[in-house]
Design a protein around this motif. Structure first.
Motif, PDB file in Angstrom:
ATOM      1  N   LEU A 325       0.834  -1.122  -0.089  1.00 34.42           N
ATOM      2  CA  LEU A 325       0.013  -0.003  -0.083  1.00 34.42           C
ATOM      3  C   LEU A 325       0.775   1.319   0.033  1.00 34.42           C
ATOM      4  O   LEU A 325       0.588   2.185  -0.935  1.00 34.42           O
ATOM      5  N   THR A 603      -4.473  -2.745  -3.774  1.00 41.01           N
ATOM      6  CA  THR A 603      -4.571  -1.721  -3.197  1.00 41.01           C
ATOM      7  C   THR A 603      -6.024  -1.216  -2.862  1.00 41.01           C
ATOM      8  O   THR A 603      -6.325  -0.103  -2.137  1.00 41.01           O
ATOM      9  N   ARG A 607      -7.906   1.052   0.236  1.00 39.37           N
ATOM     10  CA  ARG A 607      -7.887   2.541   0.177  1.00 39.37           C
ATOM     11  C   ARG A 607      -9.445   3.129   0.038  1.00 39.37           C
ATOM     12  O   ARG A 607      -9.569   3.984   0.653  1.00 39.37           O
ATOM     13  N   ASP A 613      -5.576   5.485   5.674  1.00 43.66           N
ATOM     14  CA  ASP A 613      -4.580   4.600   5.146  1.00 43.66           C
ATOM     15  C   ASP A 613      -4.470   5.582   3.704  1.00 43.66           C
ATOM     16  O   ASP A 613      -3.053   5.238   3.106  1.00 43.66           O
ATOM     17  N   ASN A 614      -5.374   5.503   3.058  1.00 39.04           N
ATOM     18  CA  ASN A 614      -5.092   6.253   1.587  1.00 39.04           C
ATOM     19  C   ASN A 614      -4.546   7.646   1.702  1.00 39.04           C
ATOM     20  O   ASN A 614      -3.918   7.795   0.862  1.00 39.04           O
ATOM     21  N   ARG A 617      -0.787   6.701   2.108  1.00 37.24           N
ATOM     22  CA  ARG A 617      -0.327   6.415   0.775  1.00 37.24           C
ATOM     23  C   ARG A 617       0.113   7.558  -0.080  1.00 37.24           C
ATOM     24  O   ARG A 617       1.065   7.377  -0.877  1.00 37.24           O
ATOM     25  N   GLN A 618      -0.547   8.822  -0.046  1.00 37.10           N
ATOM     26  CA  GLN A 618      -0.261   9.807  -1.000  1.00 37.10           C
ATOM     27  C   GLN A 618       1.339  10.302  -0.437  1.00 37.10           C
ATOM     28  O   GLN A 618       1.657  10.506   0.542  1.00 37.10           O
TER      29      GLN A 618
END
Length: 625
Positions: A325, A603, A607, A613-614, A617-618
């Motif tokens: 992820l 993923t 997400r 969590d999303n 991830r960025q």
């Protein structure tokens, strides 16, 4: 017989050598229990030389990092995970490619003296052991970050040594800059991919040992107040500000954190209070008064792995890992810039105090509960996934300690806002660290802005000019970068990293001969820099000098036989030579080591299920209270 895989040389297709050591069977003789051991001790103390020659091999001193890599550079393969080759954690490659080793040409910072694993993890300590030299031996406590074992074993001395090591200043935190959130939301942005170089199939971060593909952002910088402790900086009540904290790795030769980073809690905490003590913002709090899990929206340093159904790998079930992820680790001699949104209410009483702490807990709350009390309940599980839920009521679970590695505080004065940078020579490194963190997350204009202020703070600092060029080159503005590299070389002639980036400018302009001249100048100083060697091989291929390209790329494989970019370019070069068999072998190796892009489809579910969590991830993201 014991086999230890060592990632050095090219003895096997998977790039692993093996150390062999064996202990002959002891003769069966009729003696009293313990008498042979006593005799062995007596002979060893009487004449330690044979013992030393037996157990201290030459490679342990001459190639000690490579020896350490036998256990600290790992991968999983089909027989274990029923999937494919997949890089696990890897302390060796990022050390080898960094300034800490003295072998990497492109680091941001270089220590006065290079160091190896033993310099940090086997420090000299007083001892009267027969093997001492001048009353000192290398510590075999191996101080590092595993405080959990010492804690559960009630080993107070190991706890003390580990805590001292963790708080030794190898990493620091700085509260450096702020911007108004309202304005930054309206600024134009553009995202694009930084490079088309093939990526390694890895569950770990990749640093200076390779050109790593990723997204970059082109944006307007807007208003900035920095550094936060400069005189005269104020913030408006009723406004939300975006505060930037900078985490900088200093005396550490590998990524931070290191090891099996899917199983730890490592995060940056920030709390804001006004003068009355009212909490205005708290990111990274721990539930149950510090005894439970860390809030999901915290800024974590970890590898967030997914199994074949998109479930988190949180039980050290690494054989089920199929996708990533996100991975967030900080390379040695580099920095991470973390963005927090801090609301300042209209009735806030100034000054507002910010405190940030870098926290470390080994192991994560979930993993500790799983180890001591995890009982599977409903759900499915197979070789590639575990979708079961677990209960944790079957046994008592220890509360592992949280160690604060570094902290920083700043006071925000309230009043009429003043959005302007304050440039002082004493802050040159702080501006540089802020820029490095922005550059590594792909914020190219932000990084360029920071590095321009480095050149203003200390014009004679060559790397300030060079770092501006780094940002411009990633942006694709190679000709605009040229005068900055020339300035760096004028200030510090022969600077290897400046020659490398001048080569990238020449390559983009189609001047392959000029690019090779600069790359050779870089290689002469750093003959084991894999990226420079890969670039030499690539340019020789583009010049259709296929045999020369093969020789250059073979040098890369002497450093790392699993270098995916080298195998890719070797495949192309052998095809150019018409050597189909060699090209076929390199194609197999390239496909073995390259990332499985399709695995990113896994993923989608996590997400969608977790906004936190999303967000993590960025590459560039804010943490809201």
């Amino acid at each position: 017989m014991r086999f230890l895989p060592l990632h050095r040389g090219r003895g096997q297709l998977d790039g692993q050598w093996r150390f062999h050591d064996s202990i002959p069977a002891a003769p069966q003789i009729g003696v009293e229990p313990g008498s042979v051991r006593k005799m062995d001790r007596f002979i060893t103390y009487l004449n330690p030389a044979p013992h030393r020659h037996t157990f201290m091999k030459a490679f342990m001193r001459q190639d000690s990092p490579e020896f350490c890599s036998a256990c600290h550079k790992v991968h999983l393969d089909g027989p274990v995970n029923h999937y494919r080759w997949l890089r696990g954690f890897n302390e060796y490659d990022n050390w080898q490619a960094s300034g800490i080793s003295g072998q990497g040409a492109r680091s941001f910072y270089y220590p006065d003296k290079s160091s190896t694993c033993a310099d940090c993890h086997m420090p000299l300590t007083p001892s009267q052991d027969p093997g001492n030299r001048d009353g000192m031996v290398h510590s075999h406590r191996f101080p590092a970050a595993n405080i959990a074992v010492a804690y559960v074993n009630k080993d107070d001395e190991q706890m003390r040594i580990t805590e001292k090591f963790l708080q030794s200043g190898f990493i620091t935190v700085d509260l450096f800059a702020a911007t108004p959130v309202e304005e930054s939301q309206g600024l134009a942005q553009m995202r694009r991919r930084s490079t088309d170089a093939p990526a390694l199939a890895s569950t770990f971060a990749v640093g200076e040992e390779a050109e790593t593909p990723g997204n970059v952002t082109i944006r307007e910088v807007g208003k900035v107040a920095a550094p936060l402790d400069a005189p005269g900086i104020r913030f408006q009540p009723g406004q939300t500000v975006r505060v930037d904290a900078v985490v900088r790795t200093r005396k550490i030769g590998h990524f931070f954190p290191a090891g099996t980073v899917d199983a730890f809690d490592v995060w940056l905490e920030l709390q804001a209070r006004d003068a009355t003590g009212r909490i205005l913002c708290w990111s990274g709090r721990v539930d149950d008064d510090g005894r439970g899990p860390v809030e999901k929206g915290a800024h974590f340093y970890r590898s967030y792995l997914l199994d074949g159904e998109g479930n988190a790998i949180n039980k050290r079930n690494a054989w089920q890992a199929r996708s990533v992820l996100y991975v967030r680790l900080i390379p040695p001699g580099a920095a991470d810039t973390v963005h927090f949104r801090v609301p300042i209410p209209r009735d806030a009483v100034g000054p507002v105090t910010l405190e940030t702490k870098l926290n470390y807990r080994k192991f994560s709350d979930y993993f500790t509960k799983f180890v001591y009390a995890g009982i599977p309940k409903s759900g499915l599980a197979a070789i590639a996934f575990d979708s079961r839920e677990y209960s944790f009521d079957s046994a008592p679970v220890p509360v592992l300690p949280i160690v604060t590695l570094a902290r920083a505080t700043a006071k925000l004065e309230l009043g009429e806002p003043r959005w302007e940078p304050v440039v002082r020579k004493q802050d040159r490194e702080r501006w540089n660290d802020w820029g490095i963190g922005l550059l590594l997350q792909g914020d190219l204009k932000g990084a360029e802005f920071a590095f321009q202020h480095v050149t203003q703070a200390e014009p004679e600092y060559a790397d300030g000019w060079l770092n501006v060029a780094r940002a411009l080159i990633q942006e694709g503005e190679t000709e605009a970068a040229r005068p900055y590299v020339e300035k760096a070389l004028a200030l510090k002639p022969g600077l290897a990293r400046a020659h490398f980036f001048m080569a990238m400018i020449a390559k983009a302009a189609g001047d392959y001969d000029g690019a090779l001249r600069n790359l050779y100048a870089c290689r002469d100083q750093y003959p084991r820099d894999r990226v420079a060697l890969n670039q030499i091989g690539r340019i020789l291929f583009l010049k259709r000098k296929y045999a020369d390209a093969v020789r250059a790329l073979e040098e890369v494989l002497q450093v790392d036989p699993e270098d995916v970019q080298a195998h890719y370019n070797l495949m192309l070069s052998y095809r150019g030579l018409g050597q189909a068999e060699n090209a076929g072998r390199e194609e197999k190796l390239f496909l073995r080591f390259k990332a499985d892009e399709a695995s990113q489809a896994l993923t989608a579910r996590p997400r969608l299920l977790s906004a936190e969590d999303n967000n993590e991830r960025q590459p560039i993201h804010d943490h809201a209270p």
